[in-house]
Design an enzyme around this catalytic site. Structure first.
Site, PDB file in Angstrom:
ATOM      1  N   HIS A 129       0.975  -1.108  -0.041  1.00 33.96           N
ATOM      2  CA  HIS A 129      -0.156  -0.028  -0.125  1.00 33.96           C
ATOM      3  C   HIS A 129       1.023   1.333  -0.026  1.00 33.96           C
ATOM      4  O   HIS A 129       0.316   2.243   0.321  1.00 33.96           O
ATOM      5  CB  HIS A 129      -0.978   0.109   1.249  1.00 33.96           C
ATOM      6  N   CYS A 140       3.699  13.070 -13.319  1.00 31.16           N
ATOM      7  CA  CYS A 140       4.728  12.376 -13.994  1.00 31.16           C
ATOM      8  C   CYS A 140       5.326  11.265 -13.453  1.00 31.16           C
ATOM      9  O   CYS A 140       5.907  10.306 -13.891  1.00 31.16           O
ATOM     10  CB  CYS A 140       5.901  13.332 -14.491  1.00 31.16           C
TER      11      CYS A 140
HETATM   12  N1  APR Z   1      -0.556  -7.047  17.808  1.00 32.13           N
HETATM   13  C1  APR Z   1      -1.028  -7.726  16.665  1.00 32.13           C
HETATM   14  N2  APR Z   1      -2.374  -7.451  15.948  1.00 32.13           N
HETATM   15  C2  APR Z   1      -2.721  -6.427  16.582  1.00 32.13           C
HETATM   16  C3  APR Z   1      -2.238  -5.581  17.542  1.00 32.13           C
HETATM   17  C4  APR Z   1      -1.030  -5.877  18.252  1.00 32.13           C
HETATM   18  N3  APR Z   1      -0.607  -5.273  19.240  1.00 32.13           N
HETATM   19  N4  APR Z   1      -3.255  -4.617  17.884  1.00 32.13           N
HETATM   20  C5  APR Z   1      -4.394  -4.564  16.993  1.00 32.13           C
HETATM   21  N5  APR Z   1      -4.300  -5.787  16.182  1.00 32.13           N
HETATM   22  C6  APR Z   1      -4.932  -6.240  15.018  1.00 32.13           C
HETATM   23  C7  APR Z   1      -6.589  -5.660  15.246  1.00 32.13           C
HETATM   24  O1  APR Z   1      -7.131  -6.943  16.024  1.00 32.13           O
HETATM   25  C8  APR Z   1      -6.722  -6.053  13.732  1.00 32.13           C
HETATM   26  O2  APR Z   1      -7.205  -7.159  13.188  1.00 32.13           O
HETATM   27  O3  APR Z   1      -4.389  -5.507  13.935  1.00 32.13           O
HETATM   28  C9  APR Z   1      -5.436  -5.600  13.056  1.00 32.13           C
HETATM   29  C10 APR Z   1      -5.688  -4.138  12.586  1.00 32.13           C
HETATM   30  O4  APR Z   1      -6.691  -4.168  11.497  1.00 32.13           O
HETATM   31  P1  APR Z   1      -6.883  -2.589  10.528  1.00 32.13           P
HETATM   32  O5  APR Z   1      -6.920  -1.461  11.563  1.00 32.13           O
HETATM   33  O6  APR Z   1      -7.900  -3.119   9.740  1.00 32.13           O
HETATM   34  O7  APR Z   1      -5.651  -2.714   9.847  1.00 32.13           O
HETATM   35  P2  APR Z   1      -5.160  -3.263   8.490  1.00 32.13           P
HETATM   36  O8  APR Z   1      -5.683  -4.734   8.532  1.00 32.13           O
HETATM   37  O9  APR Z   1      -3.636  -3.327   8.474  1.00 32.13           O
HETATM   38  O10 APR Z   1      -5.574  -2.636   7.329  1.00 32.13           O
HETATM   39  C11 APR Z   1      -5.491  -3.220   5.984  1.00 32.13           C
HETATM   40  O11 APR Z   1      -6.684  -1.448   4.969  1.00 32.13           O
HETATM   41  O12 APR Z   1      -7.100   0.584   5.864  1.00 32.13           O
HETATM   42  C12 APR Z   1      -6.496   0.057   4.561  1.00 32.13           C
HETATM   43  O13 APR Z   1      -4.684   0.432   3.451  1.00 32.13           O
HETATM   44  C13 APR Z   1      -5.139   0.342   4.703  1.00 32.13           C
HETATM   45  O14 APR Z   1      -3.214  -1.178   5.004  1.00 32.13           O
HETATM   46  C14 APR Z   1      -4.479  -0.880   5.351  1.00 32.13           C
HETATM   47  C15 APR Z   1      -5.319  -1.849   5.016  1.00 32.13           C
END
Ligand code: APR
Length: 263
Positions: A129, A140
């Protein structure tokens, strides 16, 4: 673990089959999301920000429409996020992944736009991402290295005019992938190759709901590759995991590293 990392807390039991799968693996792909950086103090994507930006929905700001409507607001938000990353440190989970690479190939495929894996010493082969630290010309595409893209200079402002491309004089944009935009072809291709070559996949800190990225661990599981998930909560990828370990990145990954090294 590096010398200064404390031993992982007792009580985190990593299933022996998961430990053996990692210990015996020559190629490990690690797929990370925002939860990987949570213990470095960086909010996960779906948490609401506090302070200056709490009235804004991150999901609304990370869009081409938001950029079209108010580039100075969106640029200021990414500069604020970049500044928060610069003030953060890799956590024990980042460092454990870097140490795991001492005895095997560990390829990091991350959805995160921070640089904490790199600063911990991991080989990040794909930022699916994009990155907070790779601004580029919106016209460009030329990478922008000007100092006025330096987040340490920006102050707490709601609007900062984005820089101008020195090549074509168009507006410089953040180097991240916005909702609705295609993933960078080179990043996607590197990620696909890493997953295809894996003996085992480790998934850390992702809700697993954003495609196509979240389809990669699913495809690996369908191909019979073991998937080991670390997340305090179940995720949309839990159903594809051989082992889903209810713990955090900074607790679970050092425990995995310690168990792998004991063998
Ligand atoms: N250790 C491990 N996992 C954790 C922790 C921790 N300390 N704290 C929270 N989590 C978990 C949550 O339970 C959740 O499942 O991390 C996850 C975060 O989920 P999101 O906030 O949805 O983030 P992500 O999965 O990276 O989102 C994917 O979506 O929003 C877009 O482009 C953005 O890259 C991002 C993509």
């Amino acid at each position: 673990m590096t010398d200064h990392d404390p031993a992982p807390p007792p009580g985190i039991e990593i299933p022996s089959a998961a430990v053996e799968a990692v210990r015996d693996a020559e190629w490990v792909t690690v797929f990370t999301g925002a939860g990987m950086s949570a213990e470095s103090g960086l909010a996960t994507f779906r948490d609401t920000d506090t302070g200056l930006w709490e009235q804004y929905d991150p999901m609304a700001l990370a869009t081409p429409q938001a950029w079209h409507d108010d580039p100075a607001l969106v640029w200021a938000w990414y500069q604020w996020r970049a500044r928060k990353v610069l003030a953060a440190q890799p956590n024990a989970g980042h460092r454990a992944l870097a140490d795991l690479a001492a005895d095997r190939a560990v390829m990091v495929v991350t959805q995160n736009v921070d640089d904490l894996h790199e600063r911990a010493g991991s080989d990040v082969i794909s930022h699916l991402h994009g990155s907070l630290f790779a601004p580029r010309c919106s016209h460009c595409g030329h990478p922008y290295h000007g100092t006025d893209a330096d987040p340490t200079d920006a102050v707490e402002q709601l609007r900062v005019e984005p820089p101008t491309c020195p090549i074509c004089l168009s507006t410089v944009r953040p180097g991240v992938v916005w909702f609705g935009e295609p993933l960078p072809a080179d990043q996607w291709s590197s990620a696909e190759k890493a997953f295809a070559a894996s003996d085992v996949v480790i998934v850390v800190g992702t809700s697993g709901i954003v495609r196509p990225a979240a389809g990669l661990p699913e495809r690996a599981a369908d191909a019979g590759i073991g998937v080991i998930e670390f997340n305090p909560e179940p995720s949309a990828l839990t159903r594809y995991a051989t082992h889903s370990i209810r713990t955090s990145a900074a607790v679970g990954l050092p425990a995995l590293l310690a168990a792998v090294r004991q063998g």
